[in-house]
Scaffold this motif. Structure first.
Motif, PDB file in Angstrom:
ATOM      1  N   TYR A  17       0.852  -1.200   0.000  1.00  0.00           N
ATOM      2  CA  TYR A  17       0.000   0.000   0.000  1.00  0.00           C
ATOM      3  C   TYR A  17       0.886   1.247   0.000  1.00  0.00           C
ATOM      4  O   TYR A  17       0.587   2.229  -0.676  1.00  0.00           O
ATOM      5  N   GLN A  24      -5.389   7.460  -3.158  1.00  0.00           N
ATOM      6  CA  GLN A  24      -5.789   7.943  -1.825  1.00  0.00           C
ATOM      7  C   GLN A  24      -5.095   9.264  -1.507  1.00  0.00           C
ATOM      8  O   GLN A  24      -5.657  10.126  -0.843  1.00  0.00           O
ATOM      9  N   GLY A  57      -8.026   5.997  10.568  1.00  0.00           N
ATOM     10  CA  GLY A  57      -7.815   5.143   9.386  1.00  0.00           C
ATOM     11  C   GLY A  57      -6.616   5.652   8.612  1.00  0.00           C
ATOM     12  O   GLY A  57      -6.651   5.822   7.406  1.00  0.00           O
ATOM     13  N   CYS A  58      -5.495   5.870   9.342  1.00  0.00           N
ATOM     14  CA  CYS A  58      -4.301   6.482   8.731  1.00  0.00           C
ATOM     15  C   CYS A  58      -3.594   5.530   7.778  1.00  0.00           C
ATOM     16  O   CYS A  58      -2.864   5.948   6.888  1.00  0.00           O
ATOM     17  N   SER A  59      -3.752   4.224   7.989  1.00  0.00           N
ATOM     18  CA  SER A  59      -3.081   3.180   7.222  1.00  0.00           C
ATOM     19  C   SER A  59      -1.559   3.257   7.371  1.00  0.00           C
ATOM     20  O   SER A  59      -1.042   3.629   8.420  1.00  0.00           O
ATOM     21  N   ASN A  63       1.080   8.348   3.066  1.00  0.00           N
ATOM     22  CA  ASN A  63      -0.184   9.038   3.358  1.00  0.00           C
ATOM     23  C   ASN A  63      -0.483   9.104   4.849  1.00  0.00           C
ATOM     24  O   ASN A  63      -1.204   9.986   5.308  1.00  0.00           O
ATOM     25  N   ASP A  95      -5.672   3.342  13.437  1.00  0.00           N
ATOM     26  CA  ASP A  95      -6.092   2.356  12.448  1.00  0.00           C
ATOM     27  C   ASP A  95      -6.409   1.060  13.201  1.00  0.00           C
ATOM     28  O   ASP A  95      -6.279   1.000  14.425  1.00  0.00           O
ATOM     29  N   SER A 133     -10.830   0.184  16.492  1.00  0.00           N
ATOM     30  CA  SER A 133     -11.824   0.524  15.468  1.00  0.00           C
ATOM     31  C   SER A 133     -12.448   1.877  15.732  1.00  0.00           C
ATOM     32  O   SER A 133     -12.900   2.163  16.847  1.00  0.00           O
ATOM     33  N   PHE A 134     -12.532   2.690  14.686  1.00  0.00           N
ATOM     34  CA  PHE A 134     -13.167   4.005  14.848  1.00  0.00           C
ATOM     35  C   PHE A 134     -14.691   3.886  14.926  1.00  0.00           C
ATOM     36  O   PHE A 134     -15.372   4.881  15.065  1.00  0.00           O
ATOM     37  N   TYR A 135     -15.223   2.676  14.867  1.00  0.00           N
ATOM     38  CA  TYR A 135     -16.659   2.523  15.074  1.00  0.00           C
ATOM     39  C   TYR A 135     -17.004   2.406  16.556  1.00  0.00           C
ATOM     40  O   TYR A 135     -18.157   2.184  16.917  1.00  0.00           O
ATOM     41  N   SER A 150      -9.648  10.039   5.935  1.00  0.00           N
ATOM     42  CA  SER A 150      -9.665  10.062   4.474  1.00  0.00           C
ATOM     43  C   SER A 150      -9.641   8.635   3.918  1.00  0.00           C
ATOM     44  O   SER A 150      -8.842   7.800   4.360  1.00  0.00           O
ATOM     45  N   SER A 151     -10.512   8.369   2.969  1.00  0.00           N
ATOM     46  CA  SER A 151     -10.581   7.065   2.265  1.00  0.00           C
ATOM     47  C   SER A 151     -10.768   5.882   3.215  1.00  0.00           C
ATOM     48  O   SER A 151     -10.249   4.795   2.941  1.00  0.00           O
ATOM     49  N   SER A 152     -11.443   6.052   4.301  1.00  0.00           N
ATOM     50  CA  SER A 152     -11.557   4.952   5.266  1.00  0.00           C
ATOM     51  C   SER A 152     -12.997   4.596   5.642  1.00  0.00           C
ATOM     52  O   SER A 152     -13.294   3.435   5.908  1.00  0.00           O
TER      53      SER A 152
END
Ligand SMILES: C[S@@+](CC[C@H](N)C(=O)[O-])C[C@H]1O[C@@H](n2cnc3c(N)ncnc32)[C@H](O)[C@@H]1O
Length: 364
Positions: A17, A24, A57-59, A63, A95, A133-135, A150-152
Motif C-alpha cells: 500500500y 488515496q 484510518g491512517c493506514s 499518506n 487504524d 476501530s473508529f466505530y 480520508s478514504s476509510s
C-alpha cells in the motif's frame, strides 16, 4: 463482529500500500481546501497553545503522515503571519490493530527531521499510534480538537448482516459487492450496515471532540441515490468478473464467489447527511462531491497501462482480504485478469472516483 479482513498490503515492496496509494493521496489533496478552512476557523477562534489532532484510518506508507503534516503546516503558516507562539501538536494516528504501524513509526525520525529543516521555528509535534476501530470509542471525553479521516469510512465494520459467508441462501451470486444487477435486498443490507456503522462513528466522535471542535471526513460515495449505476459498481464488478472467468476455467469454486461479499459501501450524500442530522450534535459546515483521478499515469503511457495500474492499486488494498478467502496462490492471475476488465471499462469511460467530503463543527 469486527472484520479482520480489512487491511492494506503491509511493508514497502512494489506491491505494498505504501507504494500504491496515489489515488488515496489524490483524495487527501482534494479535501485540502476544506481541511484548511476548518483548521484555520478553529485556530483563529481560540488561538490555542495545544492542539490534539487525529487521523482516523491512517493506514501505512507516506499518506499516514501526510494529513497531519498538512494540518500542522497550515497552522504554522498562520501563526508565523500573526507572530504567535508555536502550538504543541499531539497527533494521534489511528487504524485497526493489524495495520502496519511499524512502517509508519519507522518513518517518524525522517518526518520530524524534514519538518525541522523546512521550518526551524516550527511547532513541535508528538505522534502516537492508536490501534482500534473508529466505530467505537478511542479517546476520553472532550479530548480532541480536530479530526480527519480520508478514504476509510467506506469500509464497513463487517460484511452486512444477511450477506455473511455462512448464510445458506446466497443473495448476491457471482458478485462480491453491490453490482449493476444486484437485488434491492442486497442494496438494503449494505445501506443498513453503513447507517449503523456511520451512526456509531458519529456518536463516538461526538463524545470525544470538544465543543467547537472540527471534523473533516472524505470517503468514496455516490452522486445518485441509485447504487447500481455502472460508475459506482465497476471496480468491484470488474474484480467479480475476473473471479467468474477463473471459475469458468475451474480455477476457483463458484460457491466461494457466491458466498463472498466485501465490506465496502460508497454511500449517497443523502445517507451521510441523514445520519449526521439524526445524531444532531454536529453542524454541517460544508459538503462537497469531488471527482478524483483513480489512476495517475505518466505521460506517454497508453491506455492499456491504465487498467493494469488500477488493478495494482486495488491489489494493495484488497489482496490481504481476498487472499484469506480465495487463497494467495490465485492473486497474480486474478489481478492480471481484473486489469484486462478495467481496460475494457476504461476504453468506454473516464476512470474517475466520486468522493464525499464533509466538514463538521461540534455544536455546543
Ligand atoms: C484505503 S486506506 C486509507 C488510508 C489513508 N487514510 C490514506 O488516505 O491513504 C483505509 C484505512 O482505513 C482503515 N480502517 C478500515 N476500517 C477501520 C476501522 N473500523 N477503524 C480504524 N481504521 C479502519 C484500514 O485499515 C485502512 O488502513
Amino acid at each position: 463482529m469486527e472484520v479482520q479482513g480489512v487491511r492494506m498490503k503491509e511493508g514497502e515492496d512494489e506491491t505494498s500500500y505504501a507504494k500504491n496509494s496515489l489515488m488515496q493521496k489524490n483524495i487527501i489533496l482534494a479535501s485540502r481546501k476544506m481541511v484548511k478552512q476548518a483548521i484555520l476557523d478553529l485556530y483563529c477562534t481560540t488561538f490555542p497553545e495545544k492542539l490534539n489532532i487525529v487521523d482516523l484510518g491512517c493506514s501505512t506508507g507516506p499518506n499516514a503522515l501526510l494529513a497531519i503534516s498538512e494540518i500542522m503546516d497550515i497552522v504554522d503558516q498562520k501563526r508565523h503571519e500573526l507572530g504567535y507562539n508555536p502550538v504543541q501538536f499531539q497527533c494521534f494516528l489511528n487504524d485497526l490493530l493489524w495495520n502496519d504501524f511499524n512502517t509508519v513509526f519507522k518513518a517518524l525520525p525522517g518526518f520530524h527531521k524534514k519538518r525541522l529543516e523546512k521550518d526551524p521555528k516550527g511547532s513541535p509535534s508528538f505522534v502516537v499510534g492508536v490501534p482500534g476501530s473508529f466505530y467505537g470509542r478511542l479517546f476520553p471525553d472532550k479530548s480532541l480538537d480536530f479530526i480527519v479521516s480520508s478514504s476509510s469510512l467506506h469500509w464497513l465494520s463487517q460484511v452486512p448482516c444477511g450477506l455473511e459467508s455462512g448464510v445458506k441462501n446466497h443473495l448476491n451470486r457471482g458478485k462480491i459487492s453491490i453490482s449493476k444487477t444486484s437485488s434491492s435486498r442486497v442494496f438494503s443490507c449494505y445501506s443498513e450496515q453503513f447507517q449503523r456503522d456511520f451512526s456509531a462513528f458519529i456518536t463516538s466522535r461526538s463524545k470525544e471532540i470538544v465543543i467547537g471542535g472540527r471534523m473533516v471526513l472524505s470517503l468514496f460515495g455516490r452522486k445518485a441515490a441509485n447504487p447500481t449505476e455502472e460508475e459506482n459498481c465497476y471496480p468491484l464488478d470488474c474484480l467479480a468478473n475476473a473471479l467468474m472467468d477463473m471459475a469458468s476455467e475451474g480455477l476457483v469454486e463458484e460457491e466461494r464467489i457466491d458466498s463472498y461479499n466485501i465490506p465496502f459501501y460508497a454511500p449517497w450524500s443523502g445517507e451521510v447527511m441523514n445520519v449526521i442530522h439524526e445524531d444532531g450534535t454536529f453542524a454541517v459546515d460544508r459538503l462537497e462531491i469531488v471527482e478524483v483521478e483513480v489512476v495517475t499515469i505518466k505521460s506517454g503511457c497508453d491506455d492499456v497501462m491504465k487498467g493494469h495500474q488500477w488493478a495494482k492499486n486495488l491489489r494493495a488494498v484488497m489482496e490481504p482480504m481476498l487472499a484469506d478467502h480465495f487463497g494467495r496462490e490465485i492473486m497474480d492471475d486474478l489481478f492480471c485478469r481484473a486489469g484486462n476488465h478495467f481496460n475494457e471499462f476504461f476504453s468506454r469511460r473516464n476512470p474517475k472516483g466520486t468522493c464525499i467530503v464533509v466538514s463538521l463543527v461540534r455544536k455546543g
